[in-house]
Design an enzyme around this catalytic site. Structure first.
Site, PDB file in Angstrom:
ATOM      1  N   HIS A 371     -36.199   0.825 -74.861  1.00  0.00           N
ATOM      2  CA  HIS A 371     -35.205   0.561 -75.907  1.00  0.00           C
ATOM      3  C   HIS A 371     -33.898   1.313 -75.720  1.00  0.00           C
ATOM      4  CE1 HIS A 371     -37.986  -1.533 -78.705  1.00  0.00           C
ATOM      5  NE2 HIS A 371     -38.887  -0.755 -78.132  1.00  0.00           N
ATOM      6  N   LYS A 674     -29.252  -9.977 -88.299  1.00  0.00           N
ATOM      7  CA  LYS A 674     -29.434 -10.141 -89.755  1.00  0.00           C
ATOM      8  C   LYS A 674     -28.132 -10.618 -90.391  1.00  0.00           C
ATOM      9  CE  LYS A 674     -32.740  -6.417 -89.301  1.00  0.00           C
ATOM     10  NZ  LYS A 674     -32.872  -4.945 -89.238  1.00  0.00           N
TER      11      LYS A 674
END
Ligand code: 26V
Length: 826
Positions: A371, A674
């Site tokens: 990540h 989002k």
């Protein structure tokens, strides 16, 4: 204890008779029974918190049978199971999410309001489960939602921290960390499974010394891991998976032995350590500091989870060869990468398998997700931790390394450079284990989280390993769950979408593309803009009610909400605001669309500059508020205590999403997705998954600017921020204003370190991108004036957000990494 409240207006006007109207149908009776039997109160006089707990227990009653049935189905069908190991699960609230996924949300809400219960008040009694720092932890939570929705036989494994991510208070503009005692009150979602405890053996004990865990070598100890399960409800409520969180305690029996042998201190040490181990989440996601407690936490997660999943495997099979056909273990970053030596230890020492077989089973069962490329965040653990705590696992790591390196030597004769670079051990003043190398060598898959990130991983960070194992490297672009991040948090927009294209998008988010043909319809545009306006008004109302601050819902809501990090460049955003501020001050009747700039995010408690940036943003807000010339035209708001619930409130209300990291540094980003789903337009650098989002929506519908990752890399050697200061007037004026203490009139010199970083070094190249950012910003504001065209582009963004559902990510993990199939529950 909180005073009983009846905060709905209705209940203030009429005598309180909350249950005169049938509440939740059959759940009505459950709710009342829980108030009576659990809380032992008259329903009419119950505290808001008691109502929340009763409601939570009622919902749990509704899902319990299906939860059991799901697990029984797995036990019977014995499918290949997916285990997602993560030190973080940033779950947020569960009540409304569980209701949403059970498809009961609107009816419960409606019934509660009919019954004159304060629905919002009840929902807000639930604390966020903040068991994560940021993106990595929230991704894990979205993945659980998608795995359950897609009926995959999956389980999350994590730690049950007593204290989650710290609460952020702002005092005089500074971040103050406060403990998040989220479990102070009973949590209705967790089920203690005491009988499924596991023992964890360590070669040392621990001692707390001024808040730090110290290793007491040569004094073996045993810890007990106790599992707490939480239901993960798939959309539609058919599959209900479990998230199993481990809590550490001391074994009851071990004190006796110690006491009888007279080792009083030893006994105490053991028990202190056990309770300490899962007490608190580490709140630093920027630098890897060698803390023994963190290392012990990581091992504890791995040891408990592997023991548990192996026990489950053995209940069905005594053939170890079947392990990779029955389990897929995904390591969320290197944090659980001690799984490599631990699984080897189990297979060698407990199953008595020969090395080659154990190694084959281990690598075929494990897979690793990276990540971050930031070198300072890559985990490396000092050898002496291994020596003292996990000597057997260290022996295994040495053996893995020796076999691996001899393989490398035979492939690259005479090249000791490559041997040094790929070795699992980094030699130096203090020898360390490189956890990323361990995870890559010990697994069959290594993935990045966006296309650009996966490429950079392969070509820069671990290039040699990618050349040795090219077939292991792959990309799985992140995604977010559209249930929580659209359906639940933005009911008005969801309704507008469903009215246009039906409800299938909720479960099959690729259907959202059906919105595209509606993008040009004035009627649909109007409905879309109305939903956005409602969300903005809701947010403004909420903000006023909790903080007394007023924001204008007719101003542009321009947002940057994420961890505070230099590479995410909140300071670039601040420089943009200062330039606009200077423009208005220079030309007071300048025509601009009123704008509210929202910032939110936490800084790691030890990250000095990030904390200073928070202070700066707060002072910037204060200075602008205090200036009559700009008041009502631009406004800066720093929202304290950024958390999942705050994101759920603000994202639906956002017009503009800022994703402005230095290109090449943001692995993926997930808030970008989002915002896109909720109809914000994105102003962004070409970084992380934003690149793929712009590809989907079309660059015409995006506001991309600035250096590319390649340009950033190429200009590293000669980039000079001074050049921009000397040659760009607006840049110079903005920096001079900071340096002149305009924003720190009572704290002279406070922002010197920021000016210093920007002018000398500017590692994250703020000044290189500022003028391009301003140009993109201007184009964006011009577009805002044309409401229909704005709406058209925003709708096209929503329509093309389909691939950024975590369902798509999980479908790819399942087919390409896990080779696991759905196991539907009848
Ligand atoms: C790192 C560390 C490093 C040292 C010890 C403690 C600790 C705890 C957490 C982390 C996580 C940092 C990595 C992270 O959160 N990366 C983010 O992952 C998101 C999901 O893939 C991705 O969207 C973001 O771009 C990436 O920054």
């Amino acid at each position: 204890m909180d005073a009983p409240t009846r905060s709905s207006l209705a209940s203030k006007q009429t005598p309180p008779q909350p249950f005169s109207v049938p509440f939740f149908g059959q759940a009505d009776a459950l709710f009342e029974r829980h108030l009576l039997s659990d809380a032992v109160v008259e329903p009419v006089g119950a505290y808001e918190r008691q109502r929340f707990e009763a409601l939570g227990h009622s919902v749990r009653d509704v899902l319990a049978a299906q939860w059991i049935k799901t697990q029984a189905t797995y036990d019977q069908a014995d499918p290949k199971r997916i285990y997602y190991l993560s030190m973080e699960f940033l779950i947020g609230r569960s009540l409304t999410n569980n209701l949403t996924n059970l498809m009961l949300n609107p009816s419960f809400k409606h019934a509660a309001i009919e019954a004159q219960l304060d629905w919002v008040g009840m929902v807000e009694q639930e604390p966020d489960a903040g068991l994560g720092n940021g993106g990595l932890g929230r991704l894990a939570a979205c993945f659980l939602d998608s795995m359950a929705t897609m009926q995959l036989p999956a389980m999350g494994y994590g730690l049950r921290y007593e204290y989650g991510m710290f609460k952020q208070a702002i005092e005089q503009g500074w971040q103050r960390e406060q403990p998040d005692n989220w479990l102070r009150r009973q949590d209705p979602w967790e089920i203690l499974r005491r009988s499924e405890f596991v023992e964890v053996k360590l070669s040392c004990s621990f001692e707390m010394h001024q808040g730090n865990l110290q290793i007491v070598a040569g004094h073996p100890s045993t810890l007990i891991g106790v599992p707490y399960d939480r239901p993960i409800v798939g959309f539609g409520g058919r599959t209900i998976n479990s998230l199993r969180l481990w809590s550490a305690t001391a074994p009851d029996y071990f004190d006796f032995q110690e006491f009888s042998s007279g080792d009083f201190v030893g006994a105490l040490v053991g028990s202190i350590s056990a309770q300490t181990l899962t007490r608190v989440l580490y709140p630093d996601d920027s630098t890897q500091k060698g803390q023994a407690l963190r290392f012990a936490q990581e091992y504890f997660l791995v040891a408990c989870s592997l023991a548990d999943l192996i026990r489950r495997f053995r209940r069905h099979s005594d053939d170890w060869q079947l392990l990779p056909e029955k389990v897929a273990i995904q390591l969320n970053d290197t944090h659980p990468s001690l799984s490599v030596p631990e699984l080897m230890r189990i297979l060698l020492d407990e199953a008595n398998l020969p090395w080659d077989e154990a190694w084959d089973l281990t690598t075929r069962s494990l897979a690793y997700t990276n990540h971050t490329l930031l070198p300072e965040a890559l985990e490396k653990w000092p050898l002496h931790y291994f020596r003292q705590m996990l000597p057997r696992q260290l022996e295994i790591i040495y053996e893995i390394n020796s076999r691996f390196l001899s393989d490398v030597r035979s492939r690259h004769p005479g090249d000791e450079g490559i041997v040094e670079r790929v070795s699992l051990i980094e030699e130096g003043e203090e020898d360390k284990v490189r956890m990323a190398n361990l995870a890559i060598v010990g697994s069959h898959s290594t993935n990045g989280v966006a296309a650009i990130h996966s490429n950079l991983l392969k070509t820069t960070t671990v290039r040699d390993l990618a050349q040795i194992f090219p077939e292991r490297f792959n990309n799985k672009t992140n995604g977010v769950t559209p249930r929580r991040w659209l359906l639940m948090c933005n009911p008005d927009l969801s309704q507008v979408i469903s009215d246009a294209i039906g409800e299938d998008w909720m479960e099959d988010f690729s259907k959202i593309v059906d919105l595209a043909p509606h993008a040009g319809e004035p009627g649909f545009q109007h409905a879309f803009l109305q939903a956005k306006r409602n969300a903005k008004a809701n947010f403004a109302g909420w903000l006023h009610s909790v903080s007394g601050q007023s924001v204008d819902p007719d101003s542009i809501f321009d947002c940057q909400i994420k961890r505070i990090h230099e590479y995410k460049r909140q300071m670039l955003n601040a420089l943009r605001v200062i330039v606009l501020y200077n423009r208005i001050r220079a030309v007071p009747d300048l025509e601009i669309t009123p704008r509210t700039f929202f910032f939110a995010g936490k800084a790691a408690p030890g990250y000095r500059i990030a904390k200073l940036i928070i202070k700066f943003l707060n002072n910037l807000a204060g200075t602008i508020d205090g200036d009559p010339l700009v008041r009502g035209r631009i406004k800066v708001v720093f929202l304290p205590e950024y958390c999942v619930s705050l994101a759920e409130r603000l994202i639906p209300a956002a017009d503009v999403s800022n994703q402005i990291s230095t290109a090449g540094y943001e692995a993926s980003g997930t808030s970008n997705m989002k915002f896109m789903m909720n109809g914000a337009l994105t102003i962004a650098t070409r970084d992380g998954a934003t690149i793929e989002m712009a590809e989907q929506a079309g660059e015409d519908n995006f506001f991309l600017f600035g250096l590319t990752a390649q340009q950033v890399a190429e200009s590293r050697g000669w980039y000079d921020p001074r050049w921009h200061y000397d040659n760009d007037v607006e840049t110079r004026q903005a920096i001079d204003l900071i340096a002149s203490d305009h924003f720190s009139q009572n704290e002279r010199g406070a922002f010197g370190p920021i000016v210093d970083i920007l002018l000398h070094g500017d590692h994250y190249m703020h000044l290189a991108d500022l003028s391009a950012y301003l140009a993109a910003d201007q184009a964006l504001c011009a577009l805002y004036a044309d409401r229909n065209e704005w709406a058209r582009k925003a709708i096209l963004n929503v329509a093309h957000s389909g691939p950024f559902s975590s369902d798509r990510s999980i479908a790819q993990y399942a087919s390409e990494i896990w080779r696991a199939k759905p196991c539907p529950v009848a």
